[in-house]
Scaffold this motif. Structure first.
Motif, PDB file in Angstrom:
ATOM      1  N   SER A 436       0.836  -1.206   0.000  1.00  0.00           N
ATOM      2  CA  SER A 436       0.000   0.000   0.000  1.00  0.00           C
ATOM      3  C   SER A 436       0.862   1.243   0.000  1.00  0.00           C
ATOM      4  N   MET A 437       1.900   1.227   0.813  1.00  0.00           N
ATOM      5  CA  MET A 437       2.813   2.362   0.860  1.00  0.00           C
ATOM      6  C   MET A 437       3.544   2.524  -0.474  1.00  0.00           C
ATOM      7  N   THR A 438       3.960   1.419  -1.058  1.00  0.00           N
ATOM      8  CA  THR A 438       4.685   1.464  -2.330  1.00  0.00           C
ATOM      9  C   THR A 438       3.821   2.050  -3.431  1.00  0.00           C
ATOM     10  N   TYR A 439       2.597   1.558  -3.558  1.00  0.00           N
ATOM     11  CA  TYR A 439       1.714   2.074  -4.601  1.00  0.00           C
ATOM     12  C   TYR A 439       1.279   3.514  -4.309  1.00  0.00           C
ATOM     13  N   SER A 440       1.158   3.862  -3.038  1.00  0.00           N
ATOM     14  CA  SER A 440       0.852   5.255  -2.693  1.00  0.00           C
ATOM     15  C   SER A 440       1.959   6.173  -3.178  1.00  0.00           C
ATOM     16  N   GLN A 441       3.210   5.731  -3.005  1.00  0.00           N
ATOM     17  CA  GLN A 441       4.343   6.529  -3.476  1.00  0.00           C
ATOM     18  C   GLN A 441       4.309   6.696  -4.991  1.00  0.00           C
ATOM     19  N   ILE A 442       3.974   5.626  -5.701  1.00  0.00           N
ATOM     20  CA  ILE A 442       3.911   5.681  -7.163  1.00  0.00           C
ATOM     21  C   ILE A 442       2.828   6.646  -7.612  1.00  0.00           C
ATOM     22  N   TYR A 443       1.624   6.490  -7.067  1.00  0.00           N
ATOM     23  CA  TYR A 443       0.521   7.370  -7.474  1.00  0.00           C
ATOM     24  C   TYR A 443       0.812   8.813  -7.080  1.00  0.00           C
ATOM     25  N   GLY A 444       1.436   9.008  -5.927  1.00  0.00           N
ATOM     26  CA  GLY A 444       1.788  10.357  -5.500  1.00  0.00           C
ATOM     27  C   GLY A 444       2.815  11.003  -6.409  1.00  0.00           C
ATOM     28  N   ALA A 445       3.803  10.214  -6.860  1.00  0.00           N
ATOM     29  CA  ALA A 445       4.832  10.746  -7.764  1.00  0.00           C
ATOM     30  C   ALA A 445       4.227  11.152  -9.098  1.00  0.00           C
ATOM     31  N   VAL A 446       3.316  10.340  -9.617  1.00  0.00           N
ATOM     32  CA  VAL A 446       2.664  10.686 -10.886  1.00  0.00           C
ATOM     33  C   VAL A 446       1.793  11.929 -10.704  1.00  0.00           C
ATOM     34  N   THR A 447       1.135  12.034  -9.559  1.00  0.00           N
ATOM     35  CA  THR A 447       0.329  13.224  -9.278  1.00  0.00           C
ATOM     36  C   THR A 447       1.194  14.477  -9.271  1.00  0.00           C
ATOM     37  N   MET A 448       2.389  14.404  -8.692  1.00  0.00           N
ATOM     38  CA  MET A 448       3.304  15.555  -8.704  1.00  0.00           C
ATOM     39  C   MET A 448       3.763  15.857 -10.129  1.00  0.00           C
ATOM     40  N   ASN A 449       3.954  14.841 -10.955  1.00  0.00           N
ATOM     41  CA  ASN A 449       4.280  15.075 -12.363  1.00  0.00           C
ATOM     42  C   ASN A 449       3.160  15.840 -13.054  1.00  0.00           C
ATOM     43  N   ASN A 450       1.911  15.443 -12.748  1.00  0.00           N
ATOM     44  CA  ASN A 450       0.755  16.040 -13.404  1.00  0.00           C
ATOM     45  C   ASN A 450       0.400  17.423 -12.873  1.00  0.00           C
ATOM     46  N   THR A 451       1.028  17.830 -11.797  1.00  0.00           N
ATOM     47  CA  THR A 451       0.723  19.143 -11.220  1.00  0.00           C
ATOM     48  C   THR A 451       1.957  20.043 -11.269  1.00  0.00           C
ATOM     49  N   LEU A 452       2.945  19.779 -10.429  1.00  0.00           N
ATOM     50  CA  LEU A 452       4.127  20.638 -10.369  1.00  0.00           C
ATOM     51  C   LEU A 452       4.899  20.642 -11.688  1.00  0.00           C
ATOM     52  N   CYS A 453       5.293  19.470 -12.156  1.00  0.00           N
ATOM     53  CA  CYS A 453       6.125  19.394 -13.364  1.00  0.00           C
ATOM     54  C   CYS A 453       5.359  19.879 -14.593  1.00  0.00           C
ATOM     55  N   LEU A 454       4.094  19.515 -14.693  1.00  0.00           N
ATOM     56  CA  LEU A 454       3.308  19.951 -15.844  1.00  0.00           C
ATOM     57  C   LEU A 454       3.092  21.457 -15.825  1.00  0.00           C
ATOM     58  N   SER A 455       2.872  22.038 -14.651  1.00  0.00           N
ATOM     59  CA  SER A 455       2.663  23.487 -14.585  1.00  0.00           C
ATOM     60  C   SER A 455       3.902  24.241 -15.057  1.00  0.00           C
ATOM     61  N   ILE A 456       5.090  23.732 -14.726  1.00  0.00           N
ATOM     62  CA  ILE A 456       6.335  24.351 -15.207  1.00  0.00           C
ATOM     63  C   ILE A 456       6.438  24.224 -16.713  1.00  0.00           C
ATOM     64  N   PHE A 457       6.114  23.054 -17.233  1.00  0.00           N
ATOM     65  CA  PHE A 457       6.172  22.831 -18.678  1.00  0.00           C
ATOM     66  C   PHE A 457       5.200  23.750 -19.414  1.00  0.00           C
ATOM     67  N   LEU A 458       3.980  23.860 -18.907  1.00  0.00           N
ATOM     68  CA  LEU A 458       2.975  24.711 -19.545  1.00  0.00           C
ATOM     69  C   LEU A 458       3.377  26.186 -19.480  1.00  0.00           C
TER      70      LEU A 458
END
Length: 523
Positions: A436-458
């Motif tokens: 559960s912790m492992t998959y939480s980390q994965i989903y959380g990392a993708v969420t940061m990609n879709n928010t922080l990293c994407l906002s910088i790219f846009l």
């Protein structure tokens, strides 16, 4: 930045560059390794902070952003070309990293964690730490089960796909205008998504509490390691022996008044004697109080009886063995933080020929070391991001391979491989809590990609006036995230066969981008 005439300029006047294929391969390895080092330092610093801090601004806001910092910096510098034409080409590196990171996490890493974390399935639920030989390779009889909170995180992850869809809307509708407005709107949505996600972690910090629980587990592991070494150095036998005889020797050694109770002063002696605390400093009353709270089960007189000592150590041993899934061995230290907490000054010992056990750092020392790790990681990421982007561009020119595909495959290996290895090792504990912790980390990392990293790219695309020309790339992000996110949102138990579907999606995603770009002509 590299010029269009295939000449190269040394970054900061000292960092090498190249126009040859072999030279750029070497630079990719060197600069990629430096980004890997930066990611490891940021991860180690974050984990160290969580050993001494409670959920809050640090755990809910600062640490998630720091975890995404290497990717964010690479995306930022990819759009800072000297000319708009250069930026339009090099920004493909940023898009490649953005897509490659999310796809690798959700496919290859997700499936690998399922394989290593699988247990027997009974009535549709994975049984912790049970994998019978008969079912070891059963595609339907083994798998993993996560908790409901992890399922909820997959929904959050999919919700953060909205900015991609908004940015792509003009092309979906066949409009020739409105692209800049769509990109700006998507950027605002991604920033709002980042704020909402971080706020969610602040008001409902169960994700951070999981990380802190794991950090406490590491502290217990350290204590047992010190105790094991202390017993070995006194020839008292193994820590994990039968009965309480060996632990009784430890207790009696520090029970100086022989009343079969450890007082606060005697407990201070134990902490110093085992090398848990700095040997030149008496443990604080706060730390002694934590030990008493942990062991003094009757809560009467603030002293630890012999039976309480046995039971407390037994609980710690059980917790460590169950979480690591490694029998009774202490040889399962995996992460950088583990190594730091257990062997802080081991290198100095080796140089001096002194194998004596070393102390655990104080709270202040941990915070200081964590901050230094974070500063060093951020500095290394900032320094080497631009040279790595240029090396990718140089390799692309020399090999004829589009920079997107190089960034898609290579850069996630630099920025995510450390966390990927840690996730797989943690999943090997074969427990619901671990996966559960492992998959939480994965989903959380993708969420940061879709928010922080994407906002910088846009922001780069909008403010530099670049053309939004990423239909194929956006499609593969939406495809992999919706497929794997949909699976995670629909169930909590995942049979082994799903692992191979997830892993197969990685090469399929690469092939899909190539097909859409070169066969369908999507741009």
């Amino acid at each position: 930045m590299a010029t269009a005439s295939h000449e190269c300029v040394e970054h900061y006047g000292v960092m090498p560059c190249s126009t040859s294929l072999g030279g750029n391969v070497a630079l990719l390895v060197i600069y990629g390794y430096m980004l890997l080092t930066a990611a490891q330092l940021l991860s180690a610093g974050s984990e160290l902070l969580l050993t001494v801090l409670s959920p809050g601004i640090i755990g809910g806001l600062v640490l998630p952003i720091l975890g995404a910092l290497p990717d964010a910096l690479l995306i930022l510098v990819s759009g800072l070309g000297a000319s708009q034409a250069e930026a339009q080409t090099e920004v493909l590196v940023g898009m490649g990293l953005l897509a490659g990171s999310s796809v690798m996490l959700l496919t290859a890493l997700w499936g690998s964690c399922l394989i290593f974390g699988r247990c027997d399935l009974e009535n549709g639920v994975a049984k912790d730490r049970r994998l019978t030989p008969a079912n070891r390779f059963s595609l339907f009889g083994t798998g993993v089960t996560t908790d409901p909170e992890t399922k909820w995180l997959s929904w959050i992850m999919m919700a953060t796909l909205l900015p991609y869809m908004v940015a792509q809307l003009p092309q979906l509708l066949g409009l020739t205008t409105g692209g800049s407005l769509a990109v700006a709107t998507a950027g605002v949505i991604s920033v709002v998504g980042l704020i909402v996600y971080c706020t969610y972690q602040l008001v409902a910090p169960w994700i951070q509490e999981r990380r802190i629980s794991w950090a406490k587990h590491k502290y217990r592991l350290h204590i047992l390691h010190k105790l094991h070494y202390f017993m070995h150095s006194n020839n008292w036998g193994p820590l994990f022996g039968e009965g309480d005889t060996n632990l009784e020797r430890v207790f009696d050694y520090f029970d100086t008044d022989k009343d079969e109770m450890l007082t606060r002063e005697e407990l201070k002696g134990l902490i110093v004697g085992l090398g848990i605390q700095n040997q030149r400093k008496v443990p604080s009353e706060h730390e002694v109080g934590l030990w008493i709270k942990e062991f003094d089960t009757d809560k009467k007189d603030g002293r630890i009886t012999k039976n309480e000592f046995y039971k407390g150590m037994g609980t710690w041993m059980t917790s460590v063995k169950r979480t690591n899934g490694s029998g009774t061995s202490l040889d399962f230290i995996s992460s950088d933080t583990d190594r730091y907490l257990l062997t802080l000054q081991e290198d100095e010992d080796d140089e001096d020929g002194d194998k004596e056990s070393k102390p655990l750092p104080t709270r202040t020392q941990i915070i200081t070391r964590a901050v230094l790790y974070l500063i060093a990681g951020a500095a290394i990421a900032a320094i080497f991001s631009d040279p790595l982007v240029d090396a990718i561009g140089g390799f692309s020119k020399a090999s004829g391979i589009p920079p997107f595909f190089i960034a898609f495959i290579a850069t996630p290996l630099a920025t995510n491989s450390s966390e990927a290895i840690s996730s797989i090792l943690f999943a090997r504990g074969k427990r619901k809590r671990n996966i559960s912790m492992t998959y939480s980390q994965i989903y959380g990392a993708v969420t940061m990609n879709n928010t922080l990293c994407l906002s910088i790219f846009l922001a780069i695309v909008h403010f530099r006036g670049l053309l939004w020309d990423f239909s194929a790339e956006i499609t593969v992000i939406l495809f992999s995230t919706l497929v794997m996110g949909g699976v995670a949102a629909a169930r909590t138990t995942f049979p082994l066969w799903m692992a191979f579907i997830g892993i197969a999606l990685y090469p399929i995603s690469i092939g899909l981008v190539a097909f859409l770009d070169y066969v369908c002509g999507w741009h």
